[in-house]
Write a protein that holds these residues in place. Structure first.
Motif, PDB file in Angstrom:
ATOM      1  N   GLU A 280       2.944  16.141   5.874  1.00 36.21           N
ATOM      2  CA  GLU A 280       1.928  16.249   6.928  1.00 36.21           C
ATOM      3  C   GLU A 280       0.793  15.255   6.695  1.00 36.21           C
ATOM      4  OE1 GLU A 280       0.608  20.263   7.029  1.00 36.21           O
ATOM      5  OE2 GLU A 280       2.553  21.081   7.648  1.00 36.21           O
ATOM      6  N   GLU A 281       0.350  15.157   5.449  1.00 36.95           N
ATOM      7  CA  GLU A 281      -0.740  14.245   5.105  1.00 36.95           C
ATOM      8  C   GLU A 281      -0.314  12.790   5.301  1.00 36.95           C
ATOM      9  OE1 GLU A 281      -4.622  14.021   4.089  1.00 36.95           O
ATOM     10  OE2 GLU A 281      -3.679  15.819   3.293  1.00 36.95           O
ATOM     11  N   PHE A 282       0.937  12.497   4.948  1.00 37.55           N
ATOM     12  CA  PHE A 282       1.430  11.124   5.068  1.00 37.55           C
ATOM     13  C   PHE A 282       1.424  10.662   6.529  1.00 37.55           C
ATOM     14  CE2 PHE A 282       4.978   8.210   5.901  1.00 37.55           C
ATOM     15  CZ  PHE A 282       4.593   7.141   5.098  1.00 37.55           C
ATOM     16  N   PHE A 283       1.942  11.498   7.424  1.00 36.43           N
ATOM     17  CA  PHE A 283       1.968  11.118   8.834  1.00 36.43           C
ATOM     18  C   PHE A 283       0.567  11.119   9.443  1.00 36.43           C
ATOM     19  CE2 PHE A 283       6.496  12.255   8.440  1.00 36.43           C
ATOM     20  CZ  PHE A 283       7.049  11.132   9.023  1.00 36.43           C
ATOM     21  N   SER A 284      -0.326  11.924   8.842  1.00 36.28           N
ATOM     22  CA  SER A 284      -1.695  11.963   9.341  1.00 36.28           C
ATOM     23  C   SER A 284      -2.441  10.671   9.026  1.00 36.28           C
ATOM     24  CB  SER A 284      -2.426  13.164   8.727  1.00 36.28           C
ATOM     25  OG  SER A 284      -3.762  13.208   9.164  1.00 36.28           O
TER      26      SER A 284
ATOM     27  N   ALA B  97       0.800  -1.225   0.000  1.00 35.81           N
ATOM     28  CA  ALA B  97       0.000   0.000   0.000  1.00 35.81           C
ATOM     29  C   ALA B  97       0.833   1.275   0.000  1.00 35.81           C
ATOM     30  CB  ALA B  97      -0.929  -0.001   1.218  1.00 35.81           C
ATOM     31  N   LEU B  98       2.045   1.216   0.568  1.00 37.68           N
ATOM     32  CA  LEU B  98       2.843   2.421   0.802  1.00 37.68           C
ATOM     33  C   LEU B  98       3.119   3.256  -0.452  1.00 37.68           C
ATOM     34  CD1 LEU B  98       4.092   3.898   3.167  1.00 37.68           C
ATOM     35  CD2 LEU B  98       6.217   2.636   2.791  1.00 37.68           C
ATOM     36  N   PRO B  99       3.531   2.650  -1.573  1.00 39.44           N
ATOM     37  CA  PRO B  99       3.796   3.479  -2.765  1.00 39.44           C
ATOM     38  C   PRO B  99       2.591   4.294  -3.210  1.00 39.44           C
ATOM     39  CG  PRO B  99       4.647   1.254  -3.063  1.00 39.44           C
ATOM     40  CD  PRO B  99       3.799   1.226  -1.835  1.00 39.44           C
ATOM     41  N   PHE B 100       1.407   3.707  -3.086  1.00 38.85           N
ATOM     42  CA  PHE B 100       0.207   4.400  -3.549  1.00 38.85           C
ATOM     43  C   PHE B 100      -0.234   5.467  -2.552  1.00 38.85           C
ATOM     44  CE2 PHE B 100       0.283   0.242  -5.542  1.00 38.85           C
ATOM     45  CZ  PHE B 100       0.169   0.602  -6.875  1.00 38.85           C
ATOM     46  N   VAL B 101       0.031   5.244  -1.282  1.00 41.31           N
ATOM     47  CA  VAL B 101      -0.233   6.286  -0.283  1.00 41.31           C
ATOM     48  C   VAL B 101       0.672   7.485  -0.556  1.00 41.31           C
ATOM     49  CG1 VAL B 101      -0.117   6.893   2.163  1.00 41.31           C
ATOM     50  CG2 VAL B 101      -1.015   4.669   1.472  1.00 41.31           C
TER      51      VAL B 101
END
Length: 294
Positions: free
Chosen positions: A177-181, A21-25
């Motif tokens: 910010e969005e990634f850590f959120s 999932a990480l690459p698409f996030v």
């Protein structure tokens, strides 16, 4: 020894879900940052059709342009809603994006032995379901806001950076910010999904799916539990061809990208709980009905 083996299996599945999932996030939060810095409310107003039906159809079809899974698309939808995109446009986009984009459709084509039938079933029903939900939402939530947890922020117009460099830096800052959120919800969801795969036996689910209706419900539950990325779920579905009917496989391929454990937690971080409950109810009912038509 058995506990160690169970722990290792849990760890392996958990890490595989995260890596999948990480690459698409990352793609999703970066696109979200680009929207924040480069897209204005005026631009959105020009792009989205004024007609209700055309607007919903536009939202359902534009997902074909975004190579994102269900996790990566939620930050994009969040940002679009805060930019003023109507709920009945953003939600169909969120539902179809992880299904009708070229990468997913191609993987579905390959997984089912270069057969177009499952591709048409998957894409066609996804668009139909998203369209119906969008139309319903356009009446049900007309004038009721975006349904975001932080929708009050929608009314605050932030001054955009002037130079291209400032916009680029702003995009990166927003993406981080969005990634850590959303990242913490991805991790929690991945752990729950991994635990469910370890402790809920597939054989038990298979025993329950004896009729057309129950087999569809079982495969829907399995898709929710497995929490696969939509780029890979077709290969898992194809492995059940000798056990489950085509209708239940269609249900599996539709429900997973629309709602599973990991993106459910991300939805809870983004939308109001009552809206999520209503949305999931619509998804489950329409996916089940669609599978019965196959």
């Amino acid at each position: 020894m058995r506990r160690v083996s169970t722990f290792l299996q849990l760890n392996t599945i958990f890490i595989s879900i995260i890596i999948e999932a990480l690459p698409f996030v990352l793609i999703g939060v970066f696109i979200s940052g680009l929207i924040q810095m480069f897209v204005t409310e005026q631009m959105i107003a020009k792009i989205v059709p004024k007609n209700r039906v055309l607007a919903v159809l536009y939202g359902a079809l534009i997902g074909a342009l975004f190579p994102s899974c269900e996790c990566g698309i939620i930050p994009i939808v969040h940002r679009l809603l805060k930019k003023g995109v109507p709920l009945h446009v953003a939600i169909p986009f969120m539902l179809t994006g992880p299904i009708i984009n070229p990468i997913v459709l191609f993987s579905t084509f390959i997984a089912f032995g270069n057969n177009w039938q499952m591709v048409w079933y998957r894409a066609g029903f996804a668009i139909l379901i998203a369209f119906v939900i969008g139309i319903i939402l356009s009446f049900q939530y007309k004038g009721k806001g975006t349904q975001l947890l932080d929708e009050d922020e929608h009314n605050h117009h932030h001054e955009h950076p002037k130079t291209l460099w400032q916009k680029f830096v702003g995009t990166l800052n927003h993406a981080v910010e969005e990634f850590f959120s959303v990242g913490k919800y991805l991790i929690i969801g991945a752990f729950i999904a991994a635990s469910m795969q370890i402790f809920v036996k597939t054989s038990v689910l298979m025993e329950l799916g004896q009729t057309k209706a129950t087999s569809s419900l079982v495969m829907m539950a399995l898709a929710f539990i497995l929490s696969l990325c939509s780029e890979a779920d077709a290969f898992i579905a194809a492995s059940f061809r000798g056990t489950f009917s085509t209708s239940s496989l269609v249900a599996f391929l539709l429900i997973g990208p629309m709602v599973d454990i990991k993106n459910l937690l991300m939805l809870y971080h983004t939308f109001k709980k009552k809206f999520i409950a209503v949305l999931i109810l619509y998804i489950v009912v329409l996916v089940f009905i669609s599978s019965m038509l196959v």
